[in-house]
Scaffold this active site. Structure first.
Site, PDB file in Angstrom:
ATOM      1  N   HIS A 159       2.517 -12.976   3.008  1.00 10.34           N
ATOM      2  CA  HIS A 159       1.990 -13.784   4.106  1.00 10.34           C
ATOM      3  C   HIS A 159       0.472 -13.728   4.049  1.00 10.34           C
ATOM      4  O   HIS A 159      -0.103 -12.683   3.727  1.00 10.34           O
ATOM      5  CB  HIS A 159       2.490 -13.222   5.437  1.00 10.34           C
ATOM      6  CG  HIS A 159       1.663 -13.642   6.620  1.00 10.34           C
ATOM      7  ND1 HIS A 159       0.768 -12.786   7.248  1.00 10.34           N
ATOM      8  CD2 HIS A 159       1.575 -14.829   7.271  1.00 10.34           C
ATOM      9  CE1 HIS A 159       0.183 -13.432   8.244  1.00 10.34           C
ATOM     10  NE2 HIS A 159       0.649 -14.656   8.283  1.00 10.34           N
TER      11      HIS A 159
ATOM     12  N   HIS B  89      -3.471  -3.716  -2.912  1.00 11.78           N
ATOM     13  CA  HIS B  89      -4.483  -3.061  -2.079  1.00 11.78           C
ATOM     14  C   HIS B  89      -5.824  -2.935  -2.793  1.00 11.78           C
ATOM     15  O   HIS B  89      -6.877  -2.985  -2.148  1.00 11.78           O
ATOM     16  CB  HIS B  89      -3.964  -1.707  -1.584  1.00 11.78           C
ATOM     17  CG  HIS B  89      -3.134  -1.847  -0.341  1.00 11.78           C
ATOM     18  ND1 HIS B  89      -3.673  -1.935   0.916  1.00 11.78           N
ATOM     19  CD2 HIS B  89      -1.796  -1.971  -0.185  1.00 11.78           C
ATOM     20  CE1 HIS B  89      -2.709  -2.085   1.814  1.00 11.78           C
ATOM     21  NE2 HIS B  89      -1.558  -2.107   1.174  1.00 11.78           N
TER      22      HIS B  89
END
Lengths: 305, 305
Positions: free
Chosen positions: A108, A147
């Site tokens: 998302h 990340h």
């Protein structure tokens, strides 16, 4: 500081939508986004793009919208009296991708801009956004890549930006009734104004591009991985959590539905198929049990290396 | 008037749960309810009964619960200052049945009792409940039977009871963002106290038995009706609406999840499988289009005859 300019934001958002759709179509190799243009009676509209039955993407949507109004609802001004009596515009790109292969996480992303104006006064504005990853069978290499990409894009904007927006993401995408995060997180921020328009806008651009850089390589790496019916069933079960988060907690979804937003565009975030099973518990040392260890905030970049 | 007595209510609710499970097992012919007993740290507990993969019932749950506390939360006493400082107990039976065959509607029923007590004062109490039907391929004969059963059980309690509780049901089971009712309705009521304990309790008993009388014959009539993959897919799509209602609007679900209720028992109402499809519209004169004409409040008993 250059002037606050919604036209340049809108123009960027439209090309971001184009770029994301193009990159996802390439990664998919078969599926194409189909566009729906819509307008809103009270002002504005959007272009919703949906892909169904791609070779990788089972269902996914990438929305652009620009909506406006002459007056903010009382709920919006209760805690911000400076907004009362202002006209407003809100624009953004919002997307959710549900891959078919359970080895590829759902993803998302969202970037958005809000501005409220009044003749003779300074505009009130802010940016918000972020992206987050929801694996079914978490693979450390992918989480690290996700990340690391997030951190790399944040660093030019300040040493602590990644840590702050990573924590905000963990806090936001949390299912209280399950005591689980939605996935392994990423970035989330709102009310971004203190940096000034130019720096904030640059950050939004970096987040938008960062989503592509973070997600597409994961699709490429995992799209040929085989899986069986058990993995598929676990994916469908976990997609139920995605539904629970979006309908019970997600402020954007709830505000959209309650304020008369375009339901089909808002709920394009729903998975194509999801299931619920009473009291499911993953078995001891299983691949499914590993996911549950990952549904708690962790410092991935130091813990997984 | 006899004394308000929660023990008799609890005892009735437990046998109601037994009766409903027994009737549904018989109608199913193969599936059995599996029981889970649970306790709640703050007081009370429940027995959750779930059936999976029956010959008729794809997934369904029939819950009994009795929960209690020494102090009501501020949210509960804000509009009812007379409740402040009271200990409370709440008990109920709640059920949702998701049949496999799209010709059999999904059904829901609930009966509940709440009481708040304080030394030396009259107890504050009320009943609530009802049942409602959610068809996929509505069959007039079944809707008439459902509502006629509802009306017949209401009439002894007052000429206008059916009309009032039928309207309450239409108003409550409404998806604002879809402009659709959840299904064809039934009965819904809350805060029932004005009739006094005995009459209210009798009504609850009639509603509980009425659910069995209303639903089981529909299962029996439709369980052999054949269906194809198209009907199945439409059922899964429409089950998405059930999820949307329960997670976005249903007060019991939201209160339960927010107040730390037992998530697995609350979300036993979720369907075993559901799907979402962007911008689905039924075709002109199709069987699917008929459903959409039925998702608006109607006076079934006069209109369908």
């Amino acid at each position: 500081m250059s002037e606050v300019n919604i036209e340049t934001v809108v123009s960027f958002l439209k090309s971001l939508q184009d770029n994301i759709c193009c990159a996802l179509e390439q990664a998919d190799g078969k599926g194409k986004f189909v566009e729906d243009n819509w307008t809103r009676e009270e002002g504005g509209g959007g272009r919703t793009r949906v892909m169904t039955d791609g070779s990788v993407i089972e269902q996914g949507g990438v929305n652009f919208s620009l909506v406006s109004g002459t007056k903010l609802p009382p709920s919006a001004t209760a805690h911000r009296p400076e907004l009362a009596g202002r006209s407003w515009q809100a624009c953004g790109v919002s997307l959710v991708i549900h891959p078919k292969n359970p080895n590829i996480p759902t993803s998302h992303a969202n970037v958005r801009f809000f501005i409220a104006e009044k003749e003779g006064e300074e505009p009130v504005w802010w940016f918000g956004g972020g992206f987050d990853l929801t694996p079914f069978y978490p693979i450390d290499e992918d989480i690290l890549h996700w990340h690391q990409t997030a951190k790399d894009l944040c660093t030019p904007f300040g040493e602590s930006v990644y840590d702050e927006h990573k924590k905000w993401c963990d806090d936001y995408f949390y299912l209280k009734h399950r005591n689980e995060t939605r996935g392994v997180g990423g970035l989330f921020f709102d009310d971004l104004n203190a940096w000034g328009f130019d720096k904030s806008f640059d950050y939004i651009k970096a987040v938008g591009q960062g989503y592509i850089d973070a997600y597409v390589p994961i699709i490429e790496r995992r799209k040929e991985t085989s899986y069986g019916e058990d993995e598929r069933q676990f994916q469908l079960y976990r997609r139920g959590r995605y539904v629970e988060f979006n309908l019970v907690f997600d402020r954007g979804t709830l505000f959209g539905l309650q304020s008369g937003g375009r339901t089909e565009s808002i709920l394009m975030s729903m998975p194509p198929l999801a299931r619920w099973e009473y009291n499911y518990q993953p078995e001891g040392e299983s691949a499914e049990a590993k996911l549950y260890e990952y549904l708690t905030p962790r410092d991935w970049l130091t813990e997984l290396v």
